[in-house]
Design a protein around this motif. Structure first.
Motif, PDB file in Angstrom:
ATOM      1  N   GLN A 141       0.825  -1.210   0.000  1.00 35.82           N
ATOM      2  CA  GLN A 141       0.000   0.000   0.000  1.00 35.82           C
ATOM      3  C   GLN A 141       0.857   1.255   0.000  1.00 35.82           C
ATOM      4  O   GLN A 141       0.552   2.231  -0.689  1.00 35.82           O
ATOM      5  N   LEU A 142       1.947   1.228   0.762  1.00 38.14           N
ATOM      6  CA  LEU A 142       2.859   2.376   0.762  1.00 38.14           C
ATOM      7  C   LEU A 142       3.455   2.564  -0.631  1.00 38.14           C
ATOM      8  O   LEU A 142       3.549   3.689  -1.137  1.00 38.14           O
ATOM      9  N   ALA A 143       3.859   1.465  -1.240  1.00 41.72           N
ATOM     10  CA  ALA A 143       4.445   1.539  -2.579  1.00 41.72           C
ATOM     11  C   ALA A 143       3.437   2.144  -3.562  1.00 41.72           C
ATOM     12  O   ALA A 143       3.779   2.999  -4.373  1.00 41.72           O
ATOM     13  N   ASP A 144       2.189   1.693  -3.481  1.00 41.17           N
ATOM     14  CA  ASP A 144       1.158   2.216  -4.378  1.00 41.17           C
ATOM     15  C   ASP A 144       1.018   3.723  -4.209  1.00 41.17           C
ATOM     16  O   ASP A 144       0.864   4.467  -5.169  1.00 41.17           O
ATOM     17  N   GLU A 145       1.076   4.150  -2.954  1.00 38.82           N
ATOM     18  CA  GLU A 145       0.906   5.568  -2.661  1.00 38.82           C
ATOM     19  C   GLU A 145       2.032   6.404  -3.273  1.00 38.82           C
ATOM     20  O   GLU A 145       1.841   7.568  -3.604  1.00 38.82           O
ATOM     21  N   LEU A 146       3.188   5.791  -3.419  1.00 40.58           N
ATOM     22  CA  LEU A 146       4.348   6.503  -3.957  1.00 40.58           C
ATOM     23  C   LEU A 146       4.519   6.264  -5.445  1.00 40.58           C
ATOM     24  O   LEU A 146       5.411   6.845  -6.070  1.00 40.58           O
ATOM     25  N   GLY A 147       3.712   5.396  -6.012  1.00 41.42           N
ATOM     26  CA  GLY A 147       3.905   5.028  -7.404  1.00 41.42           C
ATOM     27  C   GLY A 147       5.146   4.182  -7.607  1.00 41.42           C
ATOM     28  O   GLY A 147       5.750   4.191  -8.673  1.00 41.42           O
ATOM     29  N   SER A 148       5.525   3.411  -6.583  1.00 42.20           N
ATOM     30  CA  SER A 148       6.727   2.580  -6.672  1.00 42.20           C
ATOM     31  C   SER A 148       6.341   1.114  -6.497  1.00 42.20           C
ATOM     32  O   SER A 148       5.182   0.746  -6.707  1.00 42.20           O
ATOM     33  N   VAL A 149       7.304   0.285  -6.118  1.00 44.06           N
ATOM     34  CA  VAL A 149       7.024  -1.149  -5.971  1.00 44.06           C
ATOM     35  C   VAL A 149       7.353  -1.626  -4.565  1.00 44.06           C
ATOM     36  O   VAL A 149       8.129  -0.997  -3.846  1.00 44.06           O
ATOM     37  N   ARG A 150       6.822  -2.736  -4.209  1.00 41.53           N
ATOM     38  CA  ARG A 150       6.900  -3.230  -2.851  1.00 41.53           C
ATOM     39  C   ARG A 150       8.337  -3.473  -2.389  1.00 41.53           C
ATOM     40  O   ARG A 150       8.723  -3.104  -1.273  1.00 41.53           O
ATOM     41  N   GLU A 151       9.151  -4.095  -3.229  1.00 43.84           N
ATOM     42  CA  GLU A 151      10.516  -4.458  -2.832  1.00 43.84           C
ATOM     43  C   GLU A 151      11.322  -3.237  -2.388  1.00 43.84           C
ATOM     44  O   GLU A 151      12.089  -3.297  -1.425  1.00 43.84           O
ATOM     45  N   ILE A 152      11.169  -2.160  -3.103  1.00 38.52           N
ATOM     46  CA  ILE A 152      11.941  -0.961  -2.778  1.00 38.52           C
ATOM     47  C   ILE A 152      11.478  -0.388  -1.452  1.00 38.52           C
ATOM     48  O   ILE A 152      12.300   0.020  -0.616  1.00 38.52           O
ATOM     49  N   VAL A 153      10.173  -0.384  -1.240  1.00 37.42           N
ATOM     50  CA  VAL A 153       9.658   0.121   0.028  1.00 37.42           C
ATOM     51  C   VAL A 153      10.166  -0.742   1.173  1.00 37.42           C
ATOM     52  O   VAL A 153      10.608  -0.229   2.207  1.00 37.42           O
ATOM     53  N   SER A 154      10.154  -2.055   0.993  1.00 37.81           N
ATOM     54  CA  SER A 154      10.677  -2.956   2.029  1.00 37.81           C
ATOM     55  C   SER A 154      12.141  -2.622   2.317  1.00 37.81           C
ATOM     56  O   SER A 154      12.566  -2.541   3.472  1.00 37.81           O
ATOM     57  N   ARG A 155      12.904  -2.434   1.243  1.00 36.74           N
ATOM     58  CA  ARG A 155      14.329  -2.138   1.392  1.00 36.74           C
ATOM     59  C   ARG A 155      14.536  -0.847   2.185  1.00 36.74           C
ATOM     60  O   ARG A 155      15.341  -0.787   3.113  1.00 36.74           O
ATOM     61  N   LEU A 156      13.771   0.175   1.817  1.00 39.54           N
ATOM     62  CA  LEU A 156      13.929   1.462   2.489  1.00 39.54           C
ATOM     63  C   LEU A 156      13.469   1.388   3.936  1.00 39.54           C
ATOM     64  O   LEU A 156      14.126   1.931   4.834  1.00 39.54           O
ATOM     65  N   LEU A 157      12.347   0.711   4.163  1.00 43.36           N
ATOM     66  CA  LEU A 157      11.850   0.586   5.536  1.00 43.36           C
ATOM     67  C   LEU A 157      12.872  -0.133   6.402  1.00 43.36           C
ATOM     68  O   LEU A 157      13.086   0.223   7.554  1.00 43.36           O
ATOM     69  N   LYS A 158      13.490  -1.165   5.821  1.00 46.96           N
ATOM     70  CA  LYS A 158      14.527  -1.886   6.568  1.00 46.96           C
ATOM     71  C   LYS A 158      15.636  -0.909   6.979  1.00 46.96           C
ATOM     72  O   LYS A 158      16.107  -0.925   8.116  1.00 46.96           O
ATOM     73  N   GLY A 159      16.010  -0.046   6.040  1.00 46.28           N
ATOM     74  CA  GLY A 159      17.011   0.966   6.354  1.00 46.28           C
ATOM     75  C   GLY A 159      16.562   1.865   7.490  1.00 46.28           C
ATOM     76  O   GLY A 159      17.316   2.118   8.431  1.00 46.28           O
ATOM     77  N   PHE A 160      15.311   2.308   7.418  1.00 44.44           N
ATOM     78  CA  PHE A 160      14.777   3.161   8.486  1.00 44.44           C
ATOM     79  C   PHE A 160      14.830   2.420   9.822  1.00 44.44           C
ATOM     80  O   PHE A 160      15.186   3.002  10.853  1.00 44.44           O
ATOM     81  N   ALA A 161      14.454   1.131   9.794  1.00 48.62           N
ATOM     82  CA  ALA A 161      14.429   0.345  11.036  1.00 48.62           C
ATOM     83  C   ALA A 161      15.835   0.222  11.611  1.00 48.62           C
ATOM     84  O   ALA A 161      16.034   0.329  12.824  1.00 48.62           O
ATOM     85  N   GLU A 162      16.830   0.022  10.726  1.00 47.66           N
ATOM     86  CA  GLU A 162      18.213  -0.114  11.196  1.00 47.66           C
ATOM     87  C   GLU A 162      18.719   1.178  11.842  1.00 47.66           C
ATOM     88  O   GLU A 162      19.583   1.148  12.706  1.00 47.66           O
ATOM     89  N   GLN A 163      18.166   2.291  11.390  1.00 46.33           N
ATOM     90  CA  GLN A 163      18.547   3.570  11.995  1.00 46.33           C
ATOM     91  C   GLN A 163      17.707   3.887  13.237  1.00 46.33           C
ATOM     92  O   GLN A 163      17.811   4.972  13.798  1.00 46.33           O
ATOM     93  N   GLY A 164      16.810   2.953  13.588  1.00 49.34           N
ATOM     94  CA  GLY A 164      15.985   3.179  14.771  1.00 49.34           C
ATOM     95  C   GLY A 164      14.863   4.183  14.562  1.00 49.34           C
ATOM     96  O   GLY A 164      14.284   4.684  15.523  1.00 49.34           O
TER      97      GLY A 164
END
Lengths: 223, 223
Positions: free
Chosen positions: A177-200
């Motif tokens: 759903q986040l990817a749809d909102e950005l006009g992107s794809v799920r894998e990239i959102v997962s990748r970025l979210l993982k990055g956000f999570a690693e930064q706390g």
DNA sequence: AGGCGTCTGTAACCTTGGTTACACAGCCTG
DNA sequence: CAGGCTGTGTAACCAAGGTTACAGACGCCT
């Protein structure tokens, strides 16, 4: 699925669109006689690119998502139309006698009041209504400018961070759903979210994103 | 640099903006008394992001280029305003009492007739003028939708091919100018043009692009 | 418990477009 | 003619984001 607007309609319509209460009797009557209530199920395409604009939609309940569709099937959300708002693209198409250049999709089960072209043009003869449309026009323009800025200049991590902010501390949403909102794809959102999570910045779990560090996210959004 | 609009102004103004000829005497007088002619040199920034909108510009001669500026200094052209046209962003900002969200630059030496906010609002009281603005609003909206489509979905070779088409068989333009028009950089345009040349679509020489195969370019533009 | 559908994690790879860094050509001008 | 300016050619490198292809997790239903 459709039926003529009757007296019982006026109460909610006038509440949602107060500008209509100021109409002279003749205009009000015309609205009642010619406007049609249409119910569409969630996901239905209400209008689409290149299609002629049949009428002006007032949203009574539910909401429309207006998107630009890519050749490959992906969609970029432009804006939403909720009850009390109007669709700038519909106005523009009716005024310019041009076909639609975007797609409108019912987000949930949605009830619309569809006003035929001729009656919309007539309504524009009323100063109050015209000003109302004008006002929404200018607000939407600002939104579209913001959107152009985002897609042309912002990186996806900035846009994602911005999307996460301002919706409370805990979001119930899938990566798709986040990817749809950005006009992107799920894998990239997962990748970025993982990055956000690693930064706390966030904590992730199934269909859930918890915002741990809003200030940090804001920093990412606007770096 | 500036002086009050006088009677001598009316002829060109009315020719460029025929809608103004239909104004009642009072409105016309107000226009003459309050509007100011401003001359700006080529390259001057007429308005900029976040700046409050001081007045509504009629373009008498020259032209404005309206762009969205990226943080890194690059610019994405949104549209141009030539004599007889109006600036949708100025209208939107005046109507919505919002600051500018784009930058306006004089492309050449340009003469503007600047109408103060209050007088613009008053002019909107005239049905003919309001309709005129409305009409241009809807045309610009369509342009902006087209732009969103391009930056979000089209690849640069498609956009470049489209840009080259419809301007005659021989273009006198530098690679840098083409890049600016696309919001990109010179090297990429050179690279793409070289590709086009290798396919026999164009022939290149200094400050010149010759279209050899328009059909082929159209194919590239819309593949 | 077993099976299915949805959601998430993740790695390898590719394309696009931007950046950096030059070389050189043509032209104008002192 | 020398020197400088503008425009072009081009290669190496890089970053962002998309694609493909799985594997595993979780929840739900029977």
């Amino acid at each position: 699925m459709t039926d003529n607007a009757d007296g019982a309609l006026n109460a909610p319509l006038n509440t949602l669109y107060p500008v209509l209460t100021a109409l002279p009797a003749a205009a009000s009557l015309r609205l009642q006689q010619h406007a049609q209530v249409v119910s569409v199920p969630a996901g239905a395409v209400v209008f689409d690119e290149l299609q002629a604009c049949q009428g002006f939609p007032f949203v009574l309940s539910g909401s429309l998502r207006v998107v630009k569709a890519a050749p490959n099937g992906r969609e970029l959300p432009l804006y939403r139309v909720t009850p009390g708002e109007t669709c700038i693209i519909s106005s523009a198409c009716l005024l310019g006698h041009a076909p639609y250049n975007a797609r409108g999709i019912a987000e949930t089960e949605t009830r619309l009041l569809l006003l035929p072209n001729a009656d919309f043009q007539a309504l524009l003869g009323e100063a109050a209504f015209r000003d109302f449309i004008f006002q929404l026009f200018s607000e939407r323009i600002a939104d579209l400018m913001q959107l152009i800025e985002e897609v042309a200049f912002r990186k996806l991590d900035q846009r994602l961070a911005a999307l996460l902010l301002g919706k409370g501390q805990r979001l119930h949403v899938t990566h798709q759903q986040l990817a749809d909102e950005l006009g992107s794809v799920r894998e990239i959102v997962s990748r970025l979210l993982k990055g956000f999570a690693e930064q706390g910045l966030v904590a992730l779990s199934r269909e859930q994103v918890d915002i741990l560090n809003p200030a940090g996210l804001r920093r990412v959004a606007s770096n």
